[in-house]
Write a protein that holds these residues in place. Structure first.
Motif, PDB file in Angstrom:
ATOM      1  N   GLU A 243     -52.028  27.091 -13.476  1.00  0.00           N
ATOM      2  CA  GLU A 243     -53.125  28.223 -13.500  1.00  0.00           C
ATOM      3  C   GLU A 243     -52.673  28.650 -14.242  1.00  0.00           C
ATOM      4  O   GLU A 243     -52.068  28.754 -15.583  1.00  0.00           O
ATOM      5  N   LEU A 244     -53.952  29.077 -14.781  1.00  0.00           N
ATOM      6  CA  LEU A 244     -54.114  29.404 -16.659  1.00  0.00           C
ATOM      7  C   LEU A 244     -54.408  30.852 -17.044  1.00  0.00           C
ATOM      8  O   LEU A 244     -55.223  31.000 -16.046  1.00  0.00           O
ATOM      9  N   THR A 245     -54.172  31.404 -18.003  1.00  0.00           N
ATOM     10  CA  THR A 245     -55.294  32.974 -18.300  1.00  0.00           C
ATOM     11  C   THR A 245     -55.493  33.048 -19.545  1.00  0.00           C
ATOM     12  O   THR A 245     -54.695  32.322 -20.506  1.00  0.00           O
ATOM     13  N   GLY A 246     -56.526  33.928 -20.255  1.00  0.00           N
ATOM     14  CA  GLY A 246     -57.231  33.530 -21.321  1.00  0.00           C
ATOM     15  C   GLY A 246     -58.011  32.019 -21.775  1.00  0.00           C
ATOM     16  O   GLY A 246     -57.517  31.897 -23.070  1.00  0.00           O
ATOM     17  N   GLU A 247     -57.621  31.457 -21.476  1.00  0.00           N
ATOM     18  CA  GLU A 247     -58.019  29.515 -21.616  1.00  0.00           C
ATOM     19  C   GLU A 247     -59.751  29.788 -20.996  1.00  0.00           C
ATOM     20  O   GLU A 247     -60.706  30.131 -20.273  1.00  0.00           O
ATOM     21  N   ARG A 248     -60.339  28.551 -21.376  1.00  0.00           N
ATOM     22  CA  ARG A 248     -61.613  28.269 -20.775  1.00  0.00           C
ATOM     23  C   ARG A 248     -61.291  28.109 -19.786  1.00  0.00           C
ATOM     24  O   ARG A 248     -63.053  27.703 -18.448  1.00  0.00           O
ATOM     25  N   TYR A 249     -60.593  27.200 -19.071  1.00  0.00           N
ATOM     26  CA  TYR A 249     -60.776  27.092 -17.760  1.00  0.00           C
ATOM     27  C   TYR A 249     -59.546  28.251 -16.830  1.00  0.00           C
ATOM     28  O   TYR A 249     -58.426  28.469 -17.684  1.00  0.00           O
ATOM     29  N   ALA A 250     -59.958  28.175 -15.415  1.00  0.00           N
ATOM     30  CA  ALA A 250     -59.246  29.538 -14.675  1.00  0.00           C
ATOM     31  C   ALA A 250     -57.506  28.213 -14.133  1.00  0.00           C
ATOM     32  O   ALA A 250     -56.354  29.696 -14.407  1.00  0.00           O
ATOM     33  N   ARG A 251     -58.085  27.242 -14.192  1.00  0.00           N
ATOM     34  CA  ARG A 251     -56.362  26.016 -13.485  1.00  0.00           C
ATOM     35  C   ARG A 251     -56.934  24.908 -14.080  1.00  0.00           C
ATOM     36  O   ARG A 251     -58.536  24.646 -14.053  1.00  0.00           O
ATOM     37  N   LEU A 252     -56.352  24.217 -13.913  1.00  0.00           N
ATOM     38  CA  LEU A 252     -56.721  22.992 -14.092  1.00  0.00           C
ATOM     39  C   LEU A 252     -56.101  22.170 -12.384  1.00  0.00           C
ATOM     40  O   LEU A 252     -54.507  22.608 -11.884  1.00  0.00           O
ATOM     41  N   VAL A 253     -56.746  21.053 -12.126  1.00  0.00           N
ATOM     42  CA  VAL A 253     -55.821  20.539 -10.570  1.00  0.00           C
ATOM     43  C   VAL A 253     -56.128  19.170 -11.132  1.00  0.00           C
ATOM     44  O   VAL A 253     -57.241  18.613 -11.497  1.00  0.00           O
ATOM     45  N   VAL A 254     -54.668  18.634 -10.699  1.00  0.00           N
ATOM     46  CA  VAL A 254     -54.527  17.899 -11.566  1.00  0.00           C
ATOM     47  C   VAL A 254     -53.557  16.183 -10.768  1.00  0.00           C
ATOM     48  O   VAL A 254     -52.936  17.025 -10.397  1.00  0.00           O
TER      49      VAL A 254
END
Length: 118
Positions: A88-99
């Motif tokens: 889970e991210l904040t303030g980035e191009r992506y809201a989340r990365l699922v890897v």
């Protein structure tokens, strides 16, 4: 599959092999200050992905690339649901990365230990 590492104050997710082609991206780098946390979540692949743009999606086989959802952009790179990790991210191009990673528990622990508290 993705390799997740910590490089100083940055989280680095590097795509390996053909996953670079399917995801149309070789790496994603974000400041640790923008990482809210991580969880191992094999069930996430059964949910809605959003609108694919650009990326690859063959249900039950592979989900890779950028998908647009109501919550924002989500980067996917998963072939084996059992090895899926959600970052889970904040303030980035992506809201989340699922890897997909080799060891979901170890990857989540690495991220959780590196993320600043507060």
């Amino acid at each position: 599959m993705a390799q997740v590492s910590i490089d100083g104050d940055r989280l680095v997710v590097t795509m390996e092999g053909l996953d670079r082609v399917w995801a149309l991206k070789s790496a994603v780098t974000v400041p640790l200050a923008h990482v809210r946390g991580a969880t191992a979540d094999p069930g996430i692949v059964r949910g809605r992905k959003g609108v694919r743009a650009p990326g690859t999606h063959f249900p039950g086989v592979i989900t890779a690339g950028t998908f647009h959802t109501r919550e924002g952009r989500v980067f996917w790179a998963v072939r084996d649901a059992a090895k899926a990790v959600v970052i889970e991210l904040t303030g980035e191009r992506y809201a989340r990365l699922v890897v997909q990673v080799d060891d979901p528990r170890a990857t989540v622990a690495l991220i959780e230990q590196a993320v600043p508290v507060g």
